[in-house]
Motif scaffolding. Structure first.
Motif, PDB file in Angstrom:
ATOM      1  N   ASN A 154      34.905   0.810 -23.118  1.00 43.52           N
ATOM      2  CA  ASN A 154      35.291   1.607 -21.956  1.00 43.52           C
ATOM      3  C   ASN A 154      35.359   0.762 -20.691  1.00 43.52           C
ATOM      4  OD1 ASN A 154      36.097   3.990 -20.687  1.00 43.52           O
ATOM      5  ND2 ASN A 154      34.012   4.500 -20.068  1.00 43.52           N
ATOM      6  N   ILE A 155      35.908  -0.445 -20.845  1.00 47.14           N
ATOM      7  CA  ILE A 155      36.140  -1.333 -19.706  1.00 47.14           C
ATOM      8  C   ILE A 155      37.621  -1.266 -19.360  1.00 47.14           C
ATOM      9  CG2 ILE A 155      36.098  -3.725 -18.908  1.00 47.14           C
ATOM     10  CD1 ILE A 155      33.735  -4.210 -20.769  1.00 47.14           C
ATOM     11  N   LYS A 156      37.919  -1.012 -18.098  1.00 44.65           N
ATOM     12  CA  LYS A 156      39.296  -0.835 -17.663  1.00 44.65           C
ATOM     13  C   LYS A 156      40.136  -2.073 -17.986  1.00 44.65           C
ATOM     14  CE  LYS A 156      42.074   0.397 -13.613  1.00 44.65           C
ATOM     15  NZ  LYS A 156      42.025   0.710 -12.156  1.00 44.65           N
ATOM     16  N   SER A 157      41.292  -1.832 -18.607  1.00 43.01           N
ATOM     17  CA  SER A 157      42.249  -2.900 -18.957  1.00 43.01           C
ATOM     18  C   SER A 157      41.601  -3.998 -19.785  1.00 43.01           C
ATOM     19  CB  SER A 157      42.874  -3.501 -17.685  1.00 43.01           C
ATOM     20  OG  SER A 157      43.501  -2.502 -16.913  1.00 43.01           O
ATOM     21  N   LEU A 158      40.700  -3.612 -20.694  1.00 45.20           N
ATOM     22  CA  LEU A 158      40.000  -4.600 -21.504  1.00 45.20           C
ATOM     23  C   LEU A 158      40.971  -5.447 -22.326  1.00 45.20           C
ATOM     24  CD1 LEU A 158      37.348  -5.813 -22.497  1.00 45.20           C
ATOM     25  CD2 LEU A 158      37.225  -3.996 -24.223  1.00 45.20           C
TER      26      LEU A 158
END
Length: 350
Positions: free
Chosen positions: A66-70
């Motif tokens: 759930n890390i943005k733009s992983l």
């Protein structure tokens, strides 16, 4: 290594925007290469490598973060810790840490430590670990982490418990300023306490005020030795609810507390009582500029909550509102007429 102070917290909301933890701290800010430069950062990176676990969210659906733009970032390292020491207390894991490198935007190459609550590998997640911390500190309590470090080849997390209940702040700055004050040496509070002793309480000698300051940590140590406080209790935190401590000192520990003060000539009880009075005074002056040049004393100071507790300890059951009205009346004029049934405690209250 020090964490961004509002990057990992629970139950510390703001009325304005800013209620979401960022779940990460940069390991260095020096462009263009962004080397790991924060104190203790490289030791932590090495410990993560020693506890390496495969993390491939782009290839394995059981790996999540759930890390943005992983997908646009590089996962440099990932570690899994079965044992974590939180305020020197062992908390069973697993707990996952990631090191992420930016590949887009204005900070290409910057590396960050990530500890998202949604990091999950094969059904094990940080959400489960954070729930253990909630159970440890209190489901509804407000707390934040301010340090994650490698110490003696072990992972240590330092957490400050702010309050037993959720906290609400006007904005992110007020929250940040308060939390930073809790993890420093409390120099501002100590300075203000000393000024209170000299200018409000009218303590005659500065040397005595300094002795009071020296006594406060000794009091905390004695409280810990007698199981009055938890491991995360910090006596200089002016937001502590000390009512349970006061009750025990006046009841089951009264003889022991009195004996200690007899031996130490009052250098435990007297500073503690002055500290409780100071907290009452401080809370009553929160809306004034009390941290500036002088101390405002344009109103009568009376620790009515402490007085209310004393009435309970004496076996008198009055509502806090009744006690507040009684005290406020005395502060307004030099006499109060009490009415009530015989034996209701009017004379004893006075």
């Amino acid at each position: 290594m020090k964490l961004d102070i509002t990057s990992l917290y629970f139950n510390g909301n703001t009325i304005s925007v800013g209620n979401t933890a960022s779940w990460g701290t940069a390991l260095g800010q020096q462009s263009p290469n962004y080397p790991v430069s924060v104190e203790g950062g490289q030791d932590l990176v090495n410990l993560i490598r020693e506890n390496h676990v495969e993390f491939n969210p782009n290839e394995d659906p059981n790996h999540k973060a759930n890390i943005k733009s992983l997908a646009d970032k590089i996962v440099l390292d990932s570690g899994k810790f079965e044992k974590v020491y939180v305020n020197n207390v062992l908390i069973e894991g697993p707990f996952f840490l990631l090191i992420i490198e930016e590949t887009t935007g204005s900070h290409i190459g910057r590396k960050s430590l990530k500890y998202n609550n949604k990091i999950e590998i094969d059904g094990e997640s940080n959400e489960q670990f954070y729930q253990k911390l909630k159970n440890h500190f209190g489901e509804n309590s407000c707390w934040f982490a301010y340090d994650i470090s490698a110490i003696n080849n072990q992972l240590h997390i330092s957490i400050m418990k702010v309050d037993e209940n959720p906290m609400s702040y006007e904005d992110a700055k007020e929250r940040k300023d308060h939390w930073e004050s809790l993890i420093n040496d409390f120099s501002d509070i100590k300075t203000l306490f000393k000024k209170y002793l000299l200018e409000v309480h009218k303590l005659k000698n500065e040397s005595s005020a300094n002795e009071y300051l020296k006594s406060i940590p000794k009091i905390q140590k004695w409280f810990a030795e007698n199981n009055l406080i938890n491991n995360d209790y910090q006596i200089w935190n002016i937001r502590n609810d000390n009512s349970a401590i006061s009750y025990k000192l006046n009841n089951e520990l009264k003889d022991k507390w009195d004996h200690l003060n007899q031996i130490e000539r009052g250098w435990y009880g007297t500073p503690w009582n002055r500290w409780l009075e100071f907290i009452e005074w401080y809370n009553g002056n929160l809306n004034k500029e009390i941290m500036t040049e002088g101390i405002e004393v344009d109103k009568i100071v009376f620790p009515y909550k402490t007085f209310h507790q004393s009435t309970k300890d004496a076996g008198l059951i009055f509502s806090e509102k009744m006690v507040a009205r009684f005290v406020a009346s005395l502060c307004t004029k030099p006499f109060v007429i009490c009415s009530g049934l015989s034996g209701s405690g009017k004379t004893k209250l006075a």
